[in-house]
Design a protein around this motif. Structure first.
Motif, PDB file in Angstrom:
ATOM      1  N   LYS A 191     -15.548  73.797  25.934  1.00  0.00           N
ATOM      2  CA  LYS A 191     -16.666  72.862  25.841  1.00  0.00           C
ATOM      3  C   LYS A 191     -17.183  72.488  27.223  1.00  0.00           C
ATOM      4  N   THR A 279     -18.532  79.432  20.839  1.00  0.00           N
ATOM      5  CA  THR A 279     -19.283  78.383  21.536  1.00  0.00           C
ATOM      6  C   THR A 279     -20.693  78.184  20.990  1.00  0.00           C
ATOM      7  N   GLN A 282     -21.508  74.591  20.166  1.00  0.00           N
ATOM      8  CA  GLN A 282     -21.711  73.708  21.312  1.00  0.00           C
ATOM      9  C   GLN A 282     -23.119  73.885  21.888  1.00  0.00           C
ATOM     10  N   ASP A 296     -21.779  65.098  28.930  1.00  0.00           N
ATOM     11  CA  ASP A 296     -20.695  66.077  29.089  1.00  0.00           C
ATOM     12  C   ASP A 296     -20.780  66.784  30.439  1.00  0.00           C
TER      13      ASP A 296
END
Length: 325
Positions: A191, A279, A282, A296
């Motif tokens: 992530k 991914t 994400q 993030d």
């Protein structure tokens, strides 16, 4: 009094005390970084850096990406210690000629200008490694991205590693699993890797880096590939440039992730983040929620800035970022 303490210090307690003192001193030598490290020793350090970065990015928006990349390429090679800034000497080879850096890294002149200004204000106080970390943050902010509190107190290395620069910096040809491994080796989750990859919302890449993707890969938007081929011929033009994010190349936003959803990732490693793998979700999250991406990204940048810093009496404070004292 002496005999009183002597009677308390049995061999067992004495060794325990020595161990505690050793651990205390060891902890002090690797003291944690602090956001107010220069508040007394060089109170104008942060404002001086910010002013210089803002000016440089205003003159050339691409410089923001260049300064951010300098910090990344520094931290991924034996920690955030400004080793990337060292020139080659007769006795040592620096990192500037490593594959990921040669004819690619830029912004050294801006860092030198900042260092000169900071040295005038506070001689021998502010490290080149800290300047890189602050300049990276200020560059992102100057292009509309998030801010974060930069922890300070890094010191500068006296050595560099060409071999580590060649092996530790993730390359544009990596697969998703290769990217996950490369970042995991530095303590990052998948992530966090995706969030940090979002830095490709700014900056440019040379034709030689993305030629194979636009001519040979199938998971690419056809009109996007055609437009890039106009910039990057199949032979020649190696140094021709294309924005990594064709939508808003000088704005730090989440358009990079939206481009990936449309198969408009410029680098092979970019599109790997959205290619039916782990991914994809994400990328979808960041594409639909820029605030989540910003949060993030900022948190991951703080974590990256904390990679193996030299603190305490380790290393030195270079007076010239290009060479050791």
């Amino acid at each position: 009094m002496a005999s009183y303490y002597s009677s308390l210090l049995t061999p067992s307690t004495a060794s325990t005390l020595c161990l505690c003192l050793f651990l205390l001193l060891a902890g002090m030598s690797s003291a944690q970084l602090s956001s107010n490290f220069y508040s007394t020793s060089c109170p104008k350090a942060l404002s001086t850096i910010k002013s210089a970065v803002t000016s440089a990015v205003s003159s050339e928006a691409r410089m923001g990406a260049s300064l951010l990349r300098l910090h990344f390429h520094d931290c991924f090679v034996n920690g955030c210690d400004a080793s990337v800034l060292l020139d080659d000497t007769a006795n040592s080879t620096g990192e500037k000629t490593a594959g990921p850096n040669n004819n690619s890294l830029r912004g050294f002149n801006v860092i030198d200008t900042i260092k000169s200004q900071v040295e005038t204000a506070c001689p021998g106080v502010v490290s080149c490694a800290d300047i890189l970390a602050v300049a990276a943050r200020d560059s992102v902010v100057a292009l509309g991205g998030p801010s974060w509190s930069v922890l300070l107190g890094r010191r500068d290395s006296t050595t560099a590693s060409l071999s580590a620069a060649n092996s530790n910096i993730p390359g544009p040809g990596l697969s998703l699993s290769g990217l996950i491994t490369a970042f995991s080796n530095k303590g990052f989750t998948a992530k966090e890797m995706v969030a940090l990859s979002g830095s490709h919302t700014i900056g440019q890449a040379r034709c030689t880096i993305f030629r194979s993707r636009i001519y040979n890969e199938a998971n690419i938007n056809s009109s996007f590939a055609t437009s890039r081929k106009a910039i990057c011929p199949s032979t020649g033009g190696d140094n021709n440039l294309s924005p990594l994010d064709i939508t808003s190349p000088t704005s730090f936003d989440n358009a990079y992730f939206k481009n990936l959803q449309l198969q408009k990732g410029l680098l092979h490693s970019d599109q790997e983040l959205f290619n039916g793998g782990s991914t994809d979700s994400q990328v979808n999250t960041y594409s639909s929620n820029s605030a989540t991406f910003f949060t993030d990204f900022a948190n991951a940048m703080v974590k990256m800035g904390n990679l193996s810093p030299l603190t305490g009496t380790s290393g030195q404070i270079r007076t010239n970022c290009k060479k050791t004292n």
